[in-house]
Each structure stands twice: as C-alpha cells, then as structure tokens.
Design a protein around this motif. Structure first.
Motif, mmCIF file in Angstrom:
data_model
loop_
_atom_site.group_PDB
_atom_site.id
_atom_site.type_symbol
_atom_site.label_atom_id
_atom_site.label_comp_id
_atom_site.label_asym_id
_atom_site.label_seq_id
_atom_site.Cartn_x
_atom_site.Cartn_y
_atom_site.Cartn_z
ATOM 1 N N ILE A 193 26.162 14.047 -6.079
ATOM 2 C CA ILE A 193 24.884 13.937 -6.781
ATOM 3 C C ILE A 193 24.130 15.249 -6.584
ATOM 4 C CG2 ILE A 193 22.658 12.757 -6.848
ATOM 5 C CD1 ILE A 193 24.062 10.230 -5.908
ATOM 6 N N VAL A 194 23.863 15.944 -7.696
ATOM 7 C CA VAL A 194 23.208 17.257 -7.592
ATOM 8 C C VAL A 194 21.744 17.212 -8.002
ATOM 9 C CG1 VAL A 194 25.379 18.505 -7.883
ATOM 10 C CG2 VAL A 194 23.994 17.931 -9.901
ATOM 11 N N SER A 195 21.317 16.162 -8.684
ATOM 12 C CA SER A 195 19.903 16.008 -9.028
ATOM 13 C C SER A 195 19.625 14.547 -9.353
ATOM 14 C CB SER A 195 19.497 16.904 -10.205
ATOM 15 O OG SER A 195 20.256 16.599 -11.358
ATOM 16 N N THR A 196 18.367 14.122 -9.147
ATOM 17 C CA THR A 196 17.990 12.732 -9.382
ATOM 18 C C THR A 196 16.612 12.668 -10.041
ATOM 19 O OG1 THR A 196 16.757 12.318 -7.333
ATOM 20 C CG2 THR A 196 19.156 12.158 -7.201
ATOM 21 N N LEU A 197 16.327 11.541 -10.659
ATOM 22 C CA LEU A 197 15.009 11.302 -11.245
ATOM 23 C C LEU A 197 14.680 9.821 -11.101
ATOM 24 C CD1 LEU A 197 12.551 12.397 -12.665
ATOM 25 C CD2 LEU A 197 13.749 12.234 -14.847
ATOM 26 N N TRP A 198 13.644 9.533 -10.334
ATOM 27 C CA TRP A 198 13.188 8.164 -10.056
ATOM 28 C C TRP A 198 11.994 7.885 -10.962
ATOM 29 C CZ3 TRP A 198 9.317 4.907 -8.637
ATOM 30 C CH2 TRP A 198 9.620 3.748 -7.907
ATOM 31 N N GLY A 199 12.125 6.854 -11.827
ATOM 32 C CA GLY A 199 11.050 6.570 -12.766
ATOM 33 C C GLY A 199 10.826 5.084 -12.970
ATOM 34 N N LEU A 200 9.702 4.759 -13.604
ATOM 35 C CA LEU A 200 9.351 3.390 -13.938
ATOM 36 C C LEU A 200 9.121 3.291 -15.441
ATOM 37 C CD1 LEU A 200 6.794 2.637 -11.062
ATOM 38 C CD2 LEU A 200 9.195 1.923 -11.181
ATOM 39 N N VAL A 201 9.283 2.084 -15.977
ATOM 40 C CA VAL A 201 9.109 1.883 -17.417
ATOM 41 C C VAL A 201 8.131 0.738 -17.669
ATOM 42 C CG1 VAL A 201 11.382 2.774 -18.021
ATOM 43 C CG2 VAL A 201 11.121 0.344 -17.527
ATOM 44 N N HIS A 202 7.407 0.884 -18.767
ATOM 45 C CA HIS A 202 6.502 -0.167 -19.249
ATOM 46 C C HIS A 202 6.563 -0.142 -20.767
ATOM 47 C CE1 HIS A 202 3.041 -2.292 -20.628
ATOM 48 N NE2 HIS A 202 2.246 -1.247 -20.692
ATOM 49 N N GLY A 203 7.156 -1.177 -21.349
ATOM 50 C CA GLY A 203 7.313 -1.196 -22.797
ATOM 51 C C GLY A 203 8.173 -0.033 -23.252
ATOM 52 N N LYS A 204 7.634 0.795 -24.152
ATOM 53 C CA LYS A 204 8.356 1.943 -24.674
ATOM 54 C C LYS A 204 7.903 3.246 -24.034
ATOM 55 C CE LYS A 204 9.307 -0.236 -29.130
ATOM 56 N NZ LYS A 204 9.202 -0.124 -30.603
ATOM 57 N N ARG A 205 7.301 3.129 -22.854
ATOM 58 C CA ARG A 205 6.826 4.304 -22.132
ATOM 59 C C ARG A 205 7.598 4.444 -20.822
ATOM 60 N NH1 ARG A 205 1.224 6.354 -22.395
ATOM 61 N NH2 ARG A 205 0.937 7.949 -20.781
ATOM 62 N N TYR A 206 8.008 5.664 -20.517
ATOM 63 C CA TYR A 206 8.717 5.982 -19.284
ATOM 64 C C TYR A 206 7.836 6.889 -18.430
ATOM 65 C CZ TYR A 206 11.931 8.512 -16.198
ATOM 66 O OH TYR A 206 12.532 9.093 -15.110
ATOM 67 N N TYR A 207 7.781 6.596 -17.113
ATOM 68 C CA TYR A 207 7.021 7.407 -16.172
ATOM 69 C C TYR A 207 7.990 8.071 -15.198
ATOM 70 C CZ TYR A 207 3.059 4.432 -17.611
ATOM 71 O OH TYR A 207 2.105 3.748 -18.327
#
Length: 406
Positions: free
Chosen positions: A288-302
């Motif tokens: 694993i060389v890079s990661t992205l931790w995110g959350l979603v709500h409806g059609k929006r990504y954080y």
C-alpha cells in the motif's frame, strides 16, 4: 435578553427546555421551543443517524450525524471531559427547525462553548430543516440568545468553521458571525463530463505517465476496502504513513494527540457498518503506497485523511494518484461533489475549483472568559513571530526524542 423576548426555562429529564417568542409580531417572528440534551440517547428520531436511513428533509453534513457524534464522544469527548449539549429547536407546531451539536469543555481555567469538533470536523454547522420563513440576522440573534439562556453556564464562546448554508438552506448561525474563519473548505463539482474534470487536473499528462511507470514495477490497483480485514490493513498503513509525515513536517501527530489515532482506529468499523465509510488505497503489487479515508452522505464525498509513502515512492506522486482515482470512481458512480475538506494547502488550491468560505463568532460572558481570550490572542501573536517559527520545529523534535527515550 431583550425585554420583548422572554425566555422560560425548566428542567425536564434532559438539560433543559426553553420557550422563546418575539411578542411584537407573531405573524413574522415564529415561536420556538428549545431542548438541550446531555446524551445521544435522548435525541429525537429527526436527528440524522447518517447513512441511508436518515430523514430526507434534514439538511446536514456528516459531522453532525449521530454516528459521527458517537465516535467523537468515545474518543475526543471521553479523554477531554467535554460536556455534550445537543440543542433541538422546534416551532410552535413541534416541527424541527434547527439542531445544533455543542459541547462545553474546560481549558486554562475557563469553560468554553463550541461545536463538537476538536479538529475532527471540517464543517461546524447545524442540522437544518425547511421552514416557511426567511432567516434574518435579527431573528437569528434572538434565537441564539434563547439557546444561550437554555445552556449551562460558560465563560467563552467560540463558534468557528461555519458555512453560509447547508445544502441550500440559509445557516442562521452564519448570519450572526462576527468575521471570516481563518481557512476555507475546497471541493470539486462532479456534475460535469469526465473529460472536463480531467482537463482541470493540474499536470494531468504527467500524472498519467507516473501511473504507467508504477505499473512497470508491479500491477497497480485502486482498492476500496470491502471487509474488516481489508479495512484494518489500509488503516494500519494510513496511520503509519501519516505519523511519518507528522514527524517530517515537525508538527504534533498521533503521538501527541492519541485521540486522533483512536478516532480512526475505533471509528472505521462503526462508519462502515452505518454505510458512511469510503476507504481506498493504491497498491503496487502487495504494498500500500497511498490511502484516502473518507465519509459519504448522499451524493457527496468527504475526503478526511490522506497518506502516502515516502522514499522511492515519492517521485511517483502516489498521494495525487489516490486522489485522482477516487475522483474518477466517484464520478463513475454518480456522486455530485468531492469535498476535499478544510485547509488552504497549495495542492487543494490547485486541484479544486470551488472554495467554500467559512465564518466564526467569538465572545466572552465572564471575567474568566476575558482572561482566556486575552491569553489566546497573546499566544497567536507569539506564533506569528519569526522566533516562534524557528523554535516550533525544534520543540516537536525534542519532545519526540524524549518520548522515544522514555
């Protein structure tokens, strides 16, 4: 309170209930009932849990959902002894109007009222509901005075990172702000053709060449965690890579603020079970060389936290690659907005065409609050000096050396 705006307060199984009305013109100024809860368990069904089961009429960011607040309470809130004050405001008919997740924490001899945040939220905003009137500054001020009257005692008010609206509804707390926030949020509109989004990415051709070069080393794949084992593997890499970056840039990291580590370690599975997590990574072979931790709500990504490997991997811009692949996946799967969160880092200014200005409101209610604000302003002035800028990296280097030796 103004003479024409009485507040009635009584205890009622939670922190309190307050009735507020503007008596001079009831046709224009509605009547509100205010309840302050001291736990998530007492919240009404209209308070969004997060995920697909939340009420459709509520407008909110993921940072105000029950799921997010629960993870925050078990990490930041637990260690810092914050007193949760969850505000529910309804109109005369009992319809929800605005819900506000607040807390009171102690710091340097003062009790500070603010949003439930501690650096975990990108947007500090209320949960809003459609109402049949227009919010104005006078009405918003009257409402806020009633909320303050219903809250427990505090010394300092700090409301920061407030957007002007929440999903198209005017944010009344923004109307009573007293200045701009120090930094803004940034994002990308995904409702355009992919070719237009692709062209807007800086040095797109160079990034494509780096991806091809990676694939010559080993198979390069974009992975979205689909089970606990995969989540654990990616989160382990994320925390390790991010801590290394904290050390390199001489800033406090997970070693200085273990609440941050606990938030991701304990929260990942909870958010996944609620259908709110989007955890991705770039793998070259098995690494694993890079990661992205995110959350979603409806059609929006954080996008909340990104990490990447250094050394030989740095020349391939693997952090930009995981961001680009996530952008591509979101567009293919019908998302409308990729929110890159708060912060005016150069890479966000380069990659995002949308800037969301934020506002803040500060104030004092006691002499302790005045002392606290004076102390904080003095510290801010010190941090702006050249001397502090030179000493600050040495401070964290020395502290980490002491911890390592201990």
């Amino acid at each position: 309170m103004h003479a024409g705006n009485p507040v009635l307060f009584r205890h009622s199984g939670f922190l309190g209930t307050s009735l507020f009305c503007h008596r001079t013109d009831l046709a224009v100024h509605p009547t509100f009932t205010i309840r302050i809860h001291d736990s998530l368990e007492g919240l009404s069904a209209e308070w969004p849990a997060g995920g697909p089961l939340s009420p459709a009429e509520a407008r909110y960011h993921v940072f105000q959902t029950k799921t997010f607040l629960d993870v925050w309470r078990a990490t930041f809130g637990r260690s810092r002894g914050a007193r949760v004050c969850l505000v529910e405001v309804r109109d005369a008919s009992g319809n929800p109007v605005i819900f506000i997740p607040l807390c009171i924490r102690a710091s340097k001899g003062a009790k500070i009222l603010g949003f439930i945040d501690e650096g975990a939220a990108d947007y500090n905003a209320p949960i809003l509901f459609p109402v049949p009137w227009e919010w104005s500054r006078p009405l918003a001020e009257q409402l806020w005075e009633a909320v303050v009257a219903a809250l427990p005692r505090f010394d300092v008010l700090i409301l920061d990172k407030m957007p002007g609206d929440v999903e198209g509804l005017t944010n009344p707390l923004h109307l009573i702000s007293d200045g701009p926030n120090d930094v803004s949020c940034h994002g990308t509109d995904l409702r355009r053709p992919w070719t237009d989004i692709q062209k807007a990415q800086p040095q797109h051709k160079t990034l494509m060449r780096k991806i091809r070069n990676l694939e010559r080393i080993a198979p390069c794949q974009y992975v979205i965690a689909s089970g606990k084992a995969e989540r654990d593997e990616i989160v382990h890499a994320l925390l390790k890579q991010k801590q290394r970056r904290f050390v390199e840039t001489h800033v406090p990291g997970f070693d200085a603020e273990p609440d941050k580590r606990a938030f991701f370690e304990e929260g990942t599975d909870i958010f996944a079970e609620a259908g709110m997590l989007h955890l991705s990574a770039i793998k070259v072979g098995d690494e694993i060389v890079s990661t992205l931790w995110g959350l979603v709500h409806g059609k929006r990504y954080y996008g909340i936290l990104m990490s990447f490997e250094a050394g030989e991997w740095a020349k391939y811009s693997v952090g930009h690659i995981v961001n680009y692949r996530t952008l591509e996946w979101l567009h293919q799967n019908g998302f409308e907005y990729m929110d890159h969160g708060i912060g005016d880092e150069p890479w966000k200014l380069d990659h995002c065409e949308i800037t969301v200005p934020l506002s803040k409101k500060t104030g004092t209610r006691t002499w302790r609050g005045g002392l606290y604000i004076s102390r904080m302003r003095a510290i801010e002035r010190l941090r702006g000096t050249r001397f502090w800028q030179k000493v600050r990296p040495l401070k964290w280097t020395a502290l980490r050396a002491i911890r390592k030796r201990a």
